[in-house]
Design a protein around this motif. Structure first.
Motif, PDB file in Angstrom:
ATOM      1  N   ARG A  68      22.055  -1.538   6.762  1.00 38.74           N
ATOM      2  CA  ARG A  68      21.444  -2.776   6.296  1.00 38.74           C
ATOM      3  C   ARG A  68      19.942  -2.809   6.581  1.00 38.74           C
ATOM      4  NH1 ARG A  68      23.520  -8.631   8.444  1.00 38.74           N
ATOM      5  NH2 ARG A  68      22.175  -9.933   7.184  1.00 38.74           N
ATOM      6  N   TYR A  69      19.582  -2.276   7.733  1.00 36.51           N
ATOM      7  CA  TYR A  69      18.179  -2.329   8.125  1.00 36.51           C
ATOM      8  C   TYR A  69      17.412  -1.068   7.758  1.00 36.51           C
ATOM      9  CZ  TYR A  69      20.159  -6.127  10.775  1.00 36.51           C
ATOM     10  OH  TYR A  69      20.840  -7.256  11.108  1.00 36.51           O
ATOM     11  N   ARG A  70      18.116  -0.091   7.218  1.00 38.77           N
ATOM     12  CA  ARG A  70      17.458   1.183   6.930  1.00 38.77           C
ATOM     13  C   ARG A  70      17.430   1.529   5.449  1.00 38.77           C
ATOM     14  NH1 ARG A  70      14.629   0.852  11.142  1.00 38.77           N
ATOM     15  NH2 ARG A  70      15.735   1.119  13.096  1.00 38.77           N
ATOM     16  N   LEU A  71      18.345   0.922   4.689  1.00 38.69           N
ATOM     17  CA  LEU A  71      18.449   1.312   3.286  1.00 38.69           C
ATOM     18  C   LEU A  71      17.151   1.041   2.532  1.00 38.69           C
ATOM     19  CD1 LEU A  71      20.457   2.545   1.378  1.00 38.69           C
ATOM     20  CD2 LEU A  71      21.134   0.271   0.666  1.00 38.69           C
ATOM     21  N   GLY A  72      16.545  -0.097   2.827  1.00 36.86           N
ATOM     22  CA  GLY A  72      15.297  -0.435   2.150  1.00 36.86           C
ATOM     23  C   GLY A  72      14.235   0.619   2.396  1.00 36.86           C
ATOM     24  N   GLY A  73      14.198   1.163   3.590  1.00 34.66           N
ATOM     25  CA  GLY A  73      13.242   2.227   3.909  1.00 34.66           C
ATOM     26  C   GLY A  73      13.459   3.435   3.016  1.00 34.66           C
ATOM     27  N   PHE A  74      14.722   3.796   2.810  1.00 34.61           N
ATOM     28  CA  PHE A  74      15.038   4.925   1.932  1.00 34.61           C
ATOM     29  C   PHE A  74      14.600   4.629   0.494  1.00 34.61           C
ATOM     30  CE2 PHE A  74      17.897   6.498   5.273  1.00 34.61           C
ATOM     31  CZ  PHE A  74      17.739   7.864   5.128  1.00 34.61           C
ATOM     32  N   VAL A  75      14.881   3.408   0.039  1.00 32.09           N
ATOM     33  CA  VAL A  75      14.568   3.066  -1.354  1.00 32.09           C
ATOM     34  C   VAL A  75      13.053   3.115  -1.583  1.00 32.09           C
ATOM     35  CG1 VAL A  75      14.638   1.236  -3.077  1.00 32.09           C
ATOM     36  CG2 VAL A  75      16.651   1.702  -1.685  1.00 32.09           C
ATOM     37  N   ILE A  76      12.306   2.539  -0.650  1.00 35.36           N
ATOM     38  CA  ILE A  76      10.848   2.532  -0.827  1.00 35.36           C
ATOM     39  C   ILE A  76      10.291   3.946  -0.723  1.00 35.36           C
ATOM     40  CG2 ILE A  76       8.679   1.725   0.154  1.00 35.36           C
ATOM     41  CD1 ILE A  76      10.027  -0.864   0.843  1.00 35.36           C
ATOM     42  N   ALA A  77      10.825   4.712   0.191  1.00 38.16           N
ATOM     43  CA  ALA A  77      10.370   6.103   0.291  1.00 38.16           C
ATOM     44  C   ALA A  77      10.747   6.865  -0.972  1.00 38.16           C
ATOM     45  CB  ALA A  77      10.971   6.761   1.522  1.00 38.16           C
ATOM     46  N   GLY A  78      11.900   6.534  -1.550  1.00 40.89           N
ATOM     47  CA  GLY A  78      12.287   7.146  -2.822  1.00 40.89           C
ATOM     48  C   GLY A  78      11.296   6.797  -3.916  1.00 40.89           C
ATOM     49  N   LEU A  79      10.870   5.546  -3.939  1.00 43.14           N
ATOM     50  CA  LEU A  79       9.826   5.148  -4.883  1.00 43.14           C
ATOM     51  C   LEU A  79       8.565   5.967  -4.648  1.00 43.14           C
ATOM     52  CD1 LEU A  79       9.950   1.248  -5.065  1.00 43.14           C
ATOM     53  CD2 LEU A  79      10.113   2.839  -6.969  1.00 43.14           C
ATOM     54  N   GLY A  80       8.264   6.158  -3.363  1.00 48.97           N
ATOM     55  CA  GLY A  80       7.080   6.951  -3.010  1.00 48.97           C
ATOM     56  C   GLY A  80       7.186   8.359  -3.548  1.00 48.97           C
ATOM     57  N   SER A  81       8.390   8.951  -3.466  1.00 50.18           N
ATOM     58  CA  SER A  81       8.545  10.330  -3.948  1.00 50.18           C
ATOM     59  C   SER A  81       8.332  10.406  -5.462  1.00 50.18           C
ATOM     60  CB  SER A  81       9.920  10.887  -3.564  1.00 50.18           C
ATOM     61  OG  SER A  81      10.940  10.156  -4.195  1.00 50.18           O
ATOM     62  N   ALA A  82       8.540   9.281  -6.159  1.00 49.92           N
ATOM     63  CA  ALA A  82       8.304   9.277  -7.612  1.00 49.92           C
ATOM     64  C   ALA A  82       6.863   8.924  -7.943  1.00 49.92           C
ATOM     65  CB  ALA A  82       9.240   8.279  -8.279  1.00 49.92           C
ATOM     66  N   LEU A  83       6.248   8.150  -7.082  1.00 45.38           N
ATOM     67  CA  LEU A  83       4.905   7.655  -7.397  1.00 45.38           C
ATOM     68  C   LEU A  83       3.853   8.771  -7.385  1.00 45.38           C
ATOM     69  CD1 LEU A  83       3.828   4.896  -8.154  1.00 45.38           C
ATOM     70  CD2 LEU A  83       3.122   4.578  -5.790  1.00 45.38           C
ATOM     71  N   GLY A  84       3.997   9.708  -6.459  1.00 44.51           N
ATOM     72  CA  GLY A  84       3.044  10.825  -6.399  1.00 44.51           C
ATOM     73  C   GLY A  84       3.041  11.607  -7.705  1.00 44.51           C
ATOM     74  N   PRO A  85       4.194  12.107  -8.153  1.00 45.83           N
ATOM     75  CA  PRO A  85       4.229  12.813  -9.435  1.00 45.83           C
ATOM     76  C   PRO A  85       3.768  11.926 -10.592  1.00 45.83           C
ATOM     77  CG  PRO A  85       6.236  13.218  -8.213  1.00 45.83           C
ATOM     78  CD  PRO A  85       5.484  12.186  -7.455  1.00 45.83           C
ATOM     79  N   LEU A  86       4.102  10.647 -10.512  1.00 44.11           N
ATOM     80  CA  LEU A  86       3.738   9.746 -11.604  1.00 44.11           C
ATOM     81  C   LEU A  86       2.214   9.663 -11.751  1.00 44.11           C
ATOM     82  CD1 LEU A  86       5.156   7.912 -13.624  1.00 44.11           C
ATOM     83  CD2 LEU A  86       4.865   6.038 -12.017  1.00 44.11           C
ATOM     84  N   VAL A  87       1.525   9.584 -10.652  1.00 41.19           N
ATOM     85  CA  VAL A  87       0.055   9.506 -10.701  1.00 41.19           C
ATOM     86  C   VAL A  87      -0.512  10.795 -11.279  1.00 41.19           C
ATOM     87  CG1 VAL A  87      -2.024   9.383  -9.288  1.00 41.19           C
ATOM     88  CG2 VAL A  87      -0.105   7.844  -8.820  1.00 41.19           C
ATOM     89  N   THR A  88       0.010  11.927 -10.829  1.00 45.80           N
ATOM     90  CA  THR A  88      -0.535  13.197 -11.343  1.00 45.80           C
ATOM     91  C   THR A  88      -0.174  13.397 -12.821  1.00 45.80           C
ATOM     92  OG1 THR A  88       1.422  14.426 -10.648  1.00 45.80           O
ATOM     93  CG2 THR A  88      -0.404  14.311  -9.090  1.00 45.80           C
ATOM     94  N   ARG A  89       0.862  12.741 -13.309  1.00 48.45           N
ATOM     95  CA  ARG A  89       1.218  12.836 -14.735  1.00 48.45           C
ATOM     96  C   ARG A  89       0.547  11.718 -15.534  1.00 48.45           C
ATOM     97  NH1 ARG A  89       7.341  13.130 -15.764  1.00 48.45           N
ATOM     98  NH2 ARG A  89       6.861  14.656 -17.367  1.00 48.45           N
ATOM     99  N   LYS A  90      -0.357  11.057 -14.888  1.00 47.72           N
ATOM    100  CA  LYS A  90      -1.096   9.957 -15.524  1.00 47.72           C
ATOM    101  C   LYS A  90      -0.130   8.888 -16.029  1.00 47.72           C
ATOM    102  CE  LYS A  90      -4.839  13.030 -16.596  1.00 47.72           C
ATOM    103  NZ  LYS A  90      -5.449  13.908 -17.549  1.00 47.72           N
ATOM    104  N   PHE A  91       0.841   8.579 -15.219  1.00 50.86           N
ATOM    105  CA  PHE A  91       1.796   7.484 -15.457  1.00 50.86           C
ATOM    106  C   PHE A  91       2.671   7.692 -16.687  1.00 50.86           C
ATOM    107  CE2 PHE A  91      -1.604   5.839 -12.855  1.00 50.86           C
ATOM    108  CZ  PHE A  91      -0.885   5.331 -11.799  1.00 50.86           C
TER     109      PHE A  91
END
Lengths: 499, 330
Positions: free
Chosen positions: B124-147
């Motif tokens: 309950r207290y950790r899942l959100g951390g995983f989800v946001i970090a998962g978003l982070g793992s997508a955001l890096g490639p997304l920026v380099t692909r110019k969104f």
């Protein structure tokens, strides 16, 4: 900017009190000693402490805290200190209470279990004061015709018991007393004699230890052995000169019984008085730890009360004993000719041993008695390894382990353990007794390498499968051409052909 | 990664996932080994942030590196983009952990004191951390692909983080109690999930080819696609002035027998241009494309990789295959 912020955060959040245990993903806080105890219970958290405690290089891996969450096991190592110097004690699991997050770890409630592994045995000088019941009931034979006293004598003459009383490494001695009514009396001699060699001891046990007849003044015997006897000049001199500590082993086959009309309940007040005195003699002001008497009790016969009925009183360290607690349904029963035929007063023996800092043994045969005497004369150890197991559920988060020495002396300490909540080092490998041993980090390659290997293989499976399928369906080899009716195969295309 | 080792089958969609899964696993191994062997230079509270951020950074970086390799980008550019993506993913994963721990988590689940207990591992207290970090793992490639592919990437990253957290929790507290394997599997699932959901290898890396299977001119092949990816049509026959694929008339190939066209969306079609037998064969399907004079337009059918086209009939028929191969084959 971001990096600076991170570094600042990392540095400012570091806590000096919490340290990492090498080769694990475990951190531990500082050891917190409970004030007002006799000894310092030092739980090792650093290698330097292990070295200081005499831990051998080969045992160093067992010295630092270890938590195996997969099996719910915790390992701690510790020693005892008195005035900052190591103090050896004869510790077994019965003498140590272990608390996990405030709850007692009870070995009799699976999956909980507790084991103490003593290390570096040492013999310390001791004066063993044997106080043997010589009442008329000790003459009672068993089915094979062996009297109770004969069993006691056989156990006392067992070579391992004799070796325990007279170790080669240090100077120990025995005072042999028997008791019926009144003060205990020396066996075979007019005055108190300190038996310093095996030969004299064996002679007296063999020839002079005999049932005398009469009632069993058990409490008086303990009172005398822990009080007046220790003021004897010879004994004081022996204890002082040899830096020895007095260990009293009292054996009985019945109840404390002063007269024919005594009931079990009558003993409650007498026992309370004895326990108060005993506590004073062990923990009173000015009593040196080395010179305080340790009392072991040995019962010869069948216990009349289950131990669990008195455990609560023992846990609460009570010295006020009421008839109900002592005797249960037998509170009004007469001892002489009635209760003493049913069994022995194991409750009194438990109480005496508990407050005497020792342990109570109940046995009916020679072998059991021998083990009881050996237990009382046991070696002491420099440091100890504690292993305990609880349900894995209780290792999900940081937890506190508290250790409390409940016999011999008082000592208590607690330690906070912080396993990483996110990942673990390789899961422990169970040894032959089921306790997890740390698995080296290199074993993690056994997880990573096969998976990476599979991933790499799978990456080629697609190409391999594709080519295999094409080969099977005949797309990668040329079918033998049939003889063309005209115009050879492979004839060059006209200009502007395939590009 | 090499596009030449990735045939045009459904399995190609797992290739990047295998790489990102391996990256997740290596990230776990790196953090765990560092912690165990060297000891942490950070405090207890930072375990989760560093673990999740490292996984996020390595998964994001691996995805970009894989894409760069598939597209044969120049090495400096490939490395620069990889490091950029990894840095962004790490930073977002790191910041996201604290955002969840101190703001979002308490806001959603109430300010329970335990929610900021760094040693507490309740999902309950950790899942959100995983989800946001998962978003982070997508955001890096997304920026380099110019969104490019924004929503898909972000949703895939969040879902992958969710899967990773779920596996981490299930393996540690439900199926069995072993945080060692649970954390390894969680990191792998996160990476693999992200690769599967966000990184199917695009068709644009492949081109359709016509290849001769008959003994006469066996192995001759031509690409259907134009270099600039504009619509194009290829013709097969034996018209003396030459066609895209010239085949012998003795193989029952007509002068202008078949055309294969590709449109702007990389859909391929075969068109029958003669009255002679012209059959497209694929699994459990045969389509006769011979020209019907009563119709104004030739018959056509879509083509998929592996389809065969049989021109003529009997022993003398000529067989072609349509196959998708890496565009770089040219």
């Amino acid at each position: 900017m971001f990096t600076s912020l991170m570094l600042w955060g990392l540095l400012t959040s570091c806590s000096e009190d919490i340290i990492h245990i090498p080769n694990t993903t475990l951190r531990v806080g500082g050891v917190e000693q409970v004030e007002g105890t006799d000894l310092e219970l030092r739980i090792f958290t650093e290698e330097g402490q292990c070295v200081d405690a005499g831990v051998k290089e080969s045992e160093m891996k067992d010295c630092l805290p270890y938590v195996d969450r997969a099996s719910g096991q915790v390992r701690l190592a510790f020693d005892f200190r008195y005035d900052s110097t190591q103090f050896e004690v004869p510790l077994t699991a019965e003498f140590l209470e272990v608390y996990h997050m405030g709850a007692r770890v009870s070995p009799d409630q699976p999956p909980m279990k507790v084991e103490i592994i003593p290390h570096n045995p040492v013999r310390t000088p001791q004066l063993f004061i044997l106080v043997i019941d010589a009442s008329g009931s000790m003459n009672t034979p068993d089915a094979l015709g062996l009297t109770r006293m004969a069993k006691v004598k056989e156990a006392l003459l067992d070579k391992d018991v004799v070796k325990g009383f007279f170790p080669e490494e240090v100077k120990s001695a025995v005072v042999l007393l028997n008791f019926t009514a009144g003060k205990p009396v020396p066996v075979g001699t007019a005055g108190v004699e300190i038996l310093k060699n095996q030969k004299r001891y064996k002679t007296l046990v063999r020839e002079s230890l005999q049932p005398q007849g009469g009632y069993t003044h058990l409490y008086d015997a303990v009172e005398y052995a822990t009080g007046e006897l220790l003021q004897n000049e010879e004994i004081k001199k022996f204890l002082t000169l040899n830096d020895a500590s007095p260990t009293i082993i009292v054996l009985t086959d019945g109840f404390n019984n002063l007269s024919a009309a005594d009931t079990c309940g009558d003993n409650a007040v007498r026992l309370s008085r004895l326990l108060k005195n005993l506590r004073e003699r062990r923990t009173g002001e000015g009593v040196e730890l080395d010179l305080r008497p340790t009392v072991f009790s040995v019962g010869l016969g069948r216990p009349i009360r289950p131990r669990k009925t008195i455990e609560d009183s023992l846990k609460r360290n009570l010295v006020d004993v009421d008839p109900g607690k002592l005797c249960g349904k037998y509170a009004g029963s007469r001892i002489d000719g009635s209760l003493e035929k049913i069994g022995i007063d194991n409750a009194s023996l438990e109480w005496i041993a508990f407050h005497g800092g020792g342990f109570s043994y109940i046995h009916q045969d020679v072998e059991g008695l021998g083990k009881a005497f050996q237990g009382a004369a046991a070696e002491r150890f420099e440091w100890f390894e504690l292993r305990y197991a609880v349900d894995q559920f209780y290792l999900r988060r940081a937890f506190e382990s508290k250790l409390r020495l409940v016999a011999f002396a008082t000592a208590e300490a607690k330690l906070m353990l912080y396993p990483s909540p996110w990942f673990d080092a390789p899961t422990g490998t169970p040894d032959e007794s089921g306790w997890a041993r740390p698995t080296p980090l290199r074993a993690s390659a056994a997880v990573v390498m096969p998976i990476l290997g599979i991933l790499i293989s799978v990456a080629f499976f697609g190409a391999a499968g594709f080519n295999t399928r094409r080969a099977l369906f005949g797309r990668t080899r040329r079918v033998k051409p049939k003889a063309p009716p005209g115009g050879g195969p492979g004839a060059a295309p006209p200009a502007g052909g395939a590009g | 990664m090499n596009i030449f080792l990735v045939p045009y089958t459904w399995q190609r969609h797992l290739q990047v996932a295998l790489i990102t899964g391996a990256a997740g696993l290596l990230a776990w191994w790196f953090v765990m080994s560092w912690f165990t062997f060297f000891g942490p230079f950070w405090s207890l509270e930072w375990d989760g942030a560093l673990f999740l951020a490292t996984c996020s950074g390595m998964i994001g970086g691996a995805a970009v590196l894989a894409e760069g390799s598939l597209r044969r980008r120049a090495l400096p550019s490939r490395l620069a983009l990889t490091l950029t993506a990894a840095g962004i993913s790490f930073g977002v994963g790191f910041a996201g952990y604290w955002l969840w721990t101190f703001a979002l988590g308490p806001a959603l689940f109430g300010a329970v004191p335990d929610s900021i207990d760094s040693a507490l591992v309740s999902l309950r207290y950790r899942l959100g951390g995983f989800v946001i970090a998962g978003l982070g793992s997508a955001l890096g490639p997304l920026v380099t692909r110019k969104f490019k592919g924004g929503v898909t990437q972000l949703l895939s990253g969040a879902a992958a983080g969710l899967f990773g957290g779920a596996v981490w929790h299930l393996c540690n507290f439900t199926i069995y109690y072993d945080l060692y394997l649970a954390s390894a599997l969680g990191a792998f699932t996160w990476g693999f999930g992200y690769g599967v959901l966000a990184w199917g290898i695009p068709d644009e890396l492949y081109a359709g080819w016509l290849r001769v299977l008959s003994p006469s001119r066996y192995g001759l092949r031509i690409p259907v696609d134009a270099m600039d990816r504009s619509p194009k049509e290829r013709f097969v026959g034996h018209f003396p002035r030459g066609l895209d694929v010239w085949l012998n008339a003795e193989g029952q190939v007509m002068e202008l027998h078949l055309s294969v066209a590709v449109d702007g969306e990389q859909h391929y079609k075969a068109r029958g241009l003669t009255l002679q037998p012209t059959v497209v064969r694929r699994f459990l399907e045969r389509i006769d494309l011979r020209y019907d004079p009563r119709r104004p337009a030739p018959l056509e059918t879509r083509l998929s990789s592996g389809d065969r086209v049989v021109l003529g009939q009997g022993d003398q028929a000529t067989t072609l295959e349509f196959i998708m191969l890496p565009r770089e084959e040219r």
